[in-house]
Design a protein around this motif. Structure first.
Motif, PDB file in Angstrom:
ATOM      1  N   ASP A  50      -6.052   7.405   0.614  1.00  0.00           N
ATOM      2  CA  ASP A  50      -6.615   6.262   1.322  1.00  0.00           C
ATOM      3  C   ASP A  50      -7.485   6.815   2.465  1.00  0.00           C
ATOM      4  N   GLN A  79      -8.830   5.572   4.921  1.00  0.00           N
ATOM      5  CA  GLN A  79      -8.590   5.039   6.273  1.00  0.00           C
ATOM      6  C   GLN A  79      -7.221   5.411   6.819  1.00  0.00           C
ATOM      7  N   ASN A  80      -6.348   5.952   5.953  1.00  0.00           N
ATOM      8  CA  ASN A  80      -4.985   6.181   6.412  1.00  0.00           C
ATOM      9  C   ASN A  80      -4.360   7.455   5.827  1.00  0.00           C
ATOM     10  N   LYS A 121      -2.332  10.998   5.616  1.00  0.00           N
ATOM     11  CA  LYS A 121      -1.162  11.494   6.356  1.00  0.00           C
ATOM     12  C   LYS A 121      -1.202  13.019   6.385  1.00  0.00           C
TER      13      LYS A 121
END
Ligand code: NAD
Length: 328
Positions: free
Chosen positions: A132, A134-135, A137
């Protein structure tokens, strides 16, 4: 001022060259080793600069000596997406970089080097956490279960474990950092091994006003970029701390490649349009997570990306001009 003695492996490279300057400013005696001299710094500020191949154990033996206080192991067969994601260089990347680490570490054990720094990479983080844009980890503990997206990342992960094993079994004090996209002046900017920030600055510097700049992929992929000065500051603080790592050294200012390109174009003052083309692009999203470095060192990089882009663009623009002059 320090009276310490350091060895910088990969001294002819981008980060190694800057590190040598910093260690000299701090009063260190510095020995550098690399396959080649530094391309952009001209005369080295190192006290000794040895041209040699760390894949050869004899060479490692000759430079890793018992009088050293610190070793910085930065030597690696590396490059940007156009080098590590195309598949053709996988065997070399794994073989060459692993041998450098195995040889340097074994000699460090034999002579009892007190402290050794290893430069790992954000490329060790699992692909499944970076889908993703935008996100993503990238906190340090999320490295496992491992699934890096390149052999470069797998070799880095193997070597992280190698350093930790030598620490456990042979008592060598190690520091492991995971660098996230370091950029800045005096780094590779053409030839195929350059990374995205330098490649984009070069393309913008070459383009005629009103023209086009090509960007690999659709430009939605996100990254963060850390200016070299802050990388070196982080390395020095980390080396002086009691923390072993692995720890991220990167910026948390995430940006899409499309917006990064627009920023470079804006800095250049030119009017250019972006053309998205097929090309190696790596994971969909990646950003540094600086919670751990903040907690352990009480410090994290803070310089705005735009400042680094201004500095880097100016330097690459000069390189492009000089190359053009030399060609006529
Ligand atoms: P670089 O390619 O500019 O420097 C690496 C140097 O290692 C080169 O000068 C190369 O000639 C030298 N080298 C390679 N094989 C060698 C050998 N067999 N013997 C002796 N020297 C050898 O790369 P850099 O950007 O300065 O990166 C330094 C380290 O940080 C590398 O280990 C890299 O994987 C790691 N890293 C860098 C970044 C980044 O964004 N620049 C990100 C993550 C990790």
């Amino acid at each position: 001022m320090s009276s310490k003695k350091a060895l910088v492996c990969g001294a002819g490279g981008f980060i190694g060259g800057h590190l040598i300057n910093r260690l000299k400013e701090e009063g260190y005696y510095v020995r550098g080793i690399d396959l080649k001299e530094h391309e952009f710094f001209g005369e080295t500020s190192a006290d000794e600069f040895i041209i040699g191949d760390l894949r050869d154990p004899e060479v490692a033996r000759s430079v890793v000596t018992e009088d050293l206080d610190e070793v910085y192991q930065l030597a690696a067969d590396m490059g940007g997406a156009g080098f590590i994601f195309i598949g053709d260089n996988d065997a070399d990347i794994m073989h060459n970089s692993a041998l450098c680490n195995l040889n340097v570490l074994e000699e460090a054990k034999k002579v009892g080097v007190p402290k050794i720094f290893y430069s790992s990479s954000a490329c060790i983080y699992p692909e499944y956490n970076q889908q993703d844009p935008q996100n993503p980890k990238c906190s340090e503990e999320s490295a496992y279960p491992a699934m890096p997206d390149s052999e470069y990342g797998w070799e880095k992960l193997f070597s992280e474990r190698l350093y930790l094993s030598y620490m456990r079994n042979h008592g060598i004090d190690v520091r492991i950092a995971r660098f996230h996209n370091i950029f800045g002046p005096f780094g590779t900017w053409d030839g195929g091994r350059e990374k995205a920030p330098a490649a984009i600055c070069r393309k913008v510097a070459i383009a005629e006003d009103g023209g086009e700049v090509e960007v690999w992929g659709d430009g939605t992929q996100t990254r963060s970029f850390l200016i070299i000065d802050e990388c070196i500051e982080g390395m020095r603080r980390f080396m002086k701390s009691d923390f072993i790592g692995p720890v991220n050294i990167g910026s948390e200012e995430m940006i899409s490649i499309q917006d990064f390109t627009k920023m470079v174009i804006d800095v250049s003052g030119k009017k250019l349009s972006i053309k998205n083309v097929e090309g190696p692009r790596g994971v969909a999203g990646r950003n540094s997570d600086n919670a751990l470095i903040r907690e352990k060192l009480g410090w994290a990089p803070s310089k705005p990306l735009r400042n680094g882009v201004e500095e880097t663009y100016k330097w690459i623009e000069e390189q492009v001009k000089e190359k053009r002059k030399a060609a006529v």
